[in-house]
Design a protein around this motif. Structure first.
Motif, PDB file in Angstrom:
ATOM      1  N   PHE A  76       0.867  -1.170   0.000  1.00  0.00           N
ATOM      2  CA  PHE A  76       0.000   0.000   0.000  1.00  0.00           C
ATOM      3  C   PHE A  76       0.904   1.219   0.000  1.00  0.00           C
ATOM      4  N   GLY A  77       0.696   2.118  -0.943  1.00  0.00           N
ATOM      5  CA  GLY A  77       1.346   3.414  -0.923  1.00  0.00           C
ATOM      6  C   GLY A  77       0.402   4.379  -0.232  1.00  0.00           C
ATOM      7  N   PHE A  78       0.951   5.380   0.447  1.00  0.00           N
ATOM      8  CA  PHE A  78       0.090   6.361   1.106  1.00  0.00           C
ATOM      9  C   PHE A  78       0.744   7.729   1.037  1.00  0.00           C
ATOM     10  N   GLY A  79      -0.105   8.761   1.065  1.00  0.00           N
ATOM     11  CA  GLY A  79       0.418  10.111   0.948  1.00  0.00           C
ATOM     12  C   GLY A  79      -0.368  11.116   1.761  1.00  0.00           C
ATOM     13  N   GLY A  80       0.303  12.212   2.044  1.00  0.00           N
ATOM     14  CA  GLY A  80      -0.307  13.312   2.784  1.00  0.00           C
ATOM     15  C   GLY A  80       0.292  14.634   2.344  1.00  0.00           C
ATOM     16  N   SER A  81      -0.328  15.700   2.754  1.00  0.00           N
ATOM     17  CA  SER A  81       0.058  17.036   2.286  1.00  0.00           C
ATOM     18  C   SER A  81       0.828  17.836   3.316  1.00  0.00           C
ATOM     19  N   GLY A  82       1.534  17.173   4.200  1.00  0.00           N
ATOM     20  CA  GLY A  82       2.377  17.896   5.150  1.00  0.00           C
ATOM     21  C   GLY A  82       1.750  18.153   6.495  1.00  0.00           C
ATOM     22  N   GLY A  83       0.536  17.614   6.740  1.00  0.00           N
ATOM     23  CA  GLY A  83      -0.100  17.788   8.039  1.00  0.00           C
ATOM     24  C   GLY A  83       0.619  16.999   9.120  1.00  0.00           C
ATOM     25  N   ARG A  84       0.468  17.411  10.365  1.00  0.00           N
ATOM     26  CA  ARG A  84       1.109  16.736  11.486  1.00  0.00           C
ATOM     27  C   ARG A  84       0.086  16.518  12.592  1.00  0.00           C
ATOM     28  N   TYR A  95      -1.649  11.234   6.962  1.00  0.00           N
ATOM     29  CA  TYR A  95      -1.853  10.789   5.581  1.00  0.00           C
ATOM     30  C   TYR A  95      -3.342  10.726   5.301  1.00  0.00           C
ATOM     31  N   HIS A  96      -3.727  11.059   4.072  1.00  0.00           N
ATOM     32  CA  HIS A  96      -5.151  11.056   3.762  1.00  0.00           C
ATOM     33  C   HIS A  96      -5.490  10.301   2.478  1.00  0.00           C
ATOM     34  N   HIS A  97      -4.519   9.642   1.872  1.00  0.00           N
ATOM     35  CA  HIS A  97      -4.818   8.883   0.655  1.00  0.00           C
ATOM     36  C   HIS A  97      -3.968   7.621   0.623  1.00  0.00           C
ATOM     37  N   VAL A  98      -4.549   6.545   0.082  1.00  0.00           N
ATOM     38  CA  VAL A  98      -3.849   5.266  -0.027  1.00  0.00           C
ATOM     39  C   VAL A  98      -4.128   4.672  -1.405  1.00  0.00           C
ATOM     40  N   TRP A  99      -3.184   3.909  -1.925  1.00  0.00           N
ATOM     41  CA  TRP A  99      -3.345   3.242  -3.217  1.00  0.00           C
ATOM     42  C   TRP A  99      -2.590   1.919  -3.174  1.00  0.00           C
ATOM     43  N   GLY A 100      -2.940   1.005  -4.050  1.00  0.00           N
ATOM     44  CA  GLY A 100      -2.217  -0.250  -4.160  1.00  0.00           C
ATOM     45  C   GLY A 100      -0.963  -0.067  -4.995  1.00  0.00           C
ATOM     46  N   GLU A 101       0.037  -0.912  -4.744  1.00  0.00           N
ATOM     47  CA  GLU A 101       1.257  -0.916  -5.550  1.00  0.00           C
ATOM     48  C   GLU A 101       1.635  -2.360  -5.826  1.00  0.00           C
ATOM     49  N   ALA A 102       2.210  -2.605  -6.989  1.00  0.00           N
ATOM     50  CA  ALA A 102       2.716  -3.926  -7.344  1.00  0.00           C
ATOM     51  C   ALA A 102       4.164  -3.775  -7.785  1.00  0.00           C
ATOM     52  N   GLN A 103       4.967  -4.778  -7.469  1.00  0.00           N
ATOM     53  CA  GLN A 103       6.380  -4.730  -7.836  1.00  0.00           C
ATOM     54  C   GLN A 103       6.589  -5.526  -9.126  1.00  0.00           C
ATOM     55  N   LEU A 104       7.213  -4.879 -10.093  1.00  0.00           N
ATOM     56  CA  LEU A 104       7.495  -5.496 -11.380  1.00  0.00           C
ATOM     57  C   LEU A 104       8.966  -5.270 -11.699  1.00  0.00           C
ATOM     58  N   ASN A 105       9.711  -6.350 -11.847  1.00  0.00           N
ATOM     59  CA  ASN A 105      11.154  -6.260 -12.124  1.00  0.00           C
ATOM     60  C   ASN A 105      11.886  -5.373 -11.117  1.00  0.00           C
ATOM     61  N   GLY A 106      11.518  -5.492  -9.832  1.00  0.00           N
ATOM     62  CA  GLY A 106      12.194  -4.751  -8.775  1.00  0.00           C
ATOM     63  C   GLY A 106      11.735  -3.313  -8.595  1.00  0.00           C
ATOM     64  N   VAL A 107      10.766  -2.867  -9.376  1.00  0.00           N
ATOM     65  CA  VAL A 107      10.279  -1.484  -9.300  1.00  0.00           C
ATOM     66  C   VAL A 107       8.833  -1.489  -8.791  1.00  0.00           C
ATOM     67  N   TRP A 108       8.564  -0.639  -7.795  1.00  0.00           N
ATOM     68  CA  TRP A 108       7.196  -0.508  -7.281  1.00  0.00           C
ATOM     69  C   TRP A 108       6.394   0.402  -8.202  1.00  0.00           C
ATOM     70  N   ILE A 109       5.262  -0.098  -8.692  1.00  0.00           N
ATOM     71  CA  ILE A 109       4.395   0.637  -9.605  1.00  0.00           C
ATOM     72  C   ILE A 109       3.126   1.038  -8.858  1.00  0.00           C
ATOM     73  N   PRO A 110       2.875   2.347  -8.662  1.00  0.00           N
ATOM     74  CA  PRO A 110       1.626   2.781  -8.037  1.00  0.00           C
ATOM     75  C   PRO A 110       0.433   2.458  -8.939  1.00  0.00           C
ATOM     76  N   PHE A 125       2.240  14.308  -3.402  1.00  0.00           N
ATOM     77  CA  PHE A 125       2.152  14.480  -1.954  1.00  0.00           C
ATOM     78  C   PHE A 125       3.483  14.925  -1.376  1.00  0.00           C
ATOM     79  N   LYS A 126       3.410  15.760  -0.339  1.00  0.00           N
ATOM     80  CA  LYS A 126       4.617  16.187   0.370  1.00  0.00           C
ATOM     81  C   LYS A 126       5.207  15.012   1.148  1.00  0.00           C
ATOM     82  N   ASP A 127       4.347  14.244   1.811  1.00  0.00           N
ATOM     83  CA  ASP A 127       4.768  13.069   2.574  1.00  0.00           C
ATOM     84  C   ASP A 127       4.232  11.825   1.873  1.00  0.00           C
ATOM     85  N   ARG A 128       5.124  10.848   1.649  1.00  0.00           N
ATOM     86  CA  ARG A 128       4.713   9.589   1.024  1.00  0.00           C
ATOM     87  C   ARG A 128       5.359   8.423   1.744  1.00  0.00           C
ATOM     88  N   GLY A 129       4.723   7.283   1.645  1.00  0.00           N
ATOM     89  CA  GLY A 129       5.288   6.075   2.235  1.00  0.00           C
ATOM     90  C   GLY A 129       4.730   4.846   1.561  1.00  0.00           C
TER      91      GLY A 129
END
Length: 134
Positions: A76-84, A95-110, A125-129
């Motif tokens: 799961f990738g997630f992002g936010g706009s700098g809130g604390r 964080y206020h948004h989440v998306w799925g990610e899949a790894q293909l050939n060693g690269v994470w694809i959102p 997003f300012k903050d991502r994870g």
């Protein structure tokens, strides 16, 4: 590409009720999707029946579950706009948004099927994870 397009085409974005966080299990959504696709193929989909609906949580869960089912490592990738926020005496990003990610050939694809983004695109997003799903 097929997983991304299938979720994007067959899932409607619907906000959670104000003040509540709802998350549907991917297994339940997959059963509804299969039943809805069968009805659609037979021309029996009622006017008020959407195959699936949910906010970014459900979109992310469904996309990740389908990608995992065919053998991709997922996250799961997630992002936010700098809130604390203060959590247990520590200041942490919010964080206020989440998306799925899949790894293909060693690269994470959102795989964000909400908001008109394409494969590999996310909002700036300012903050991502990322949290890897076992």
């Amino acid at each position: 590409g097929r997983i991304f397009e299938s979720v994007k085409r067959n899932m409607r974005f619907v906000e959670d009720p104000r003040g509540r966080e709802l998350i549907q299990a991917p297994e339940r959504m997959a059963k509804r999707m299969l039943a809805g696709l069968a009805m659609k193929g037979e021309g029996k989909v009622p006017a008020n029946a959407y195959l699936l609906s949910g906010d970014c949580d459900e979109h992310a869960a469904m996309t990740a579950a389908l990608a995992a089912a065919v053998g991709y490592p997922v996250a799961f990738g997630f992002g936010g706009s700098g809130g604390r926020a203060s959590v247990s005496g520590r200041t942490v990003p919010t964080y206020h948004h989440v998306w799925g990610e899949a790894q293909l050939n060693g690269v994470w694809i959102p795989l964000d099927t909400t908001g008109g983004k394409g494969i590999g695109e996310v909002w700036p997003f300012k903050d991502r994870g990322r949290v890897r799903i076992v």
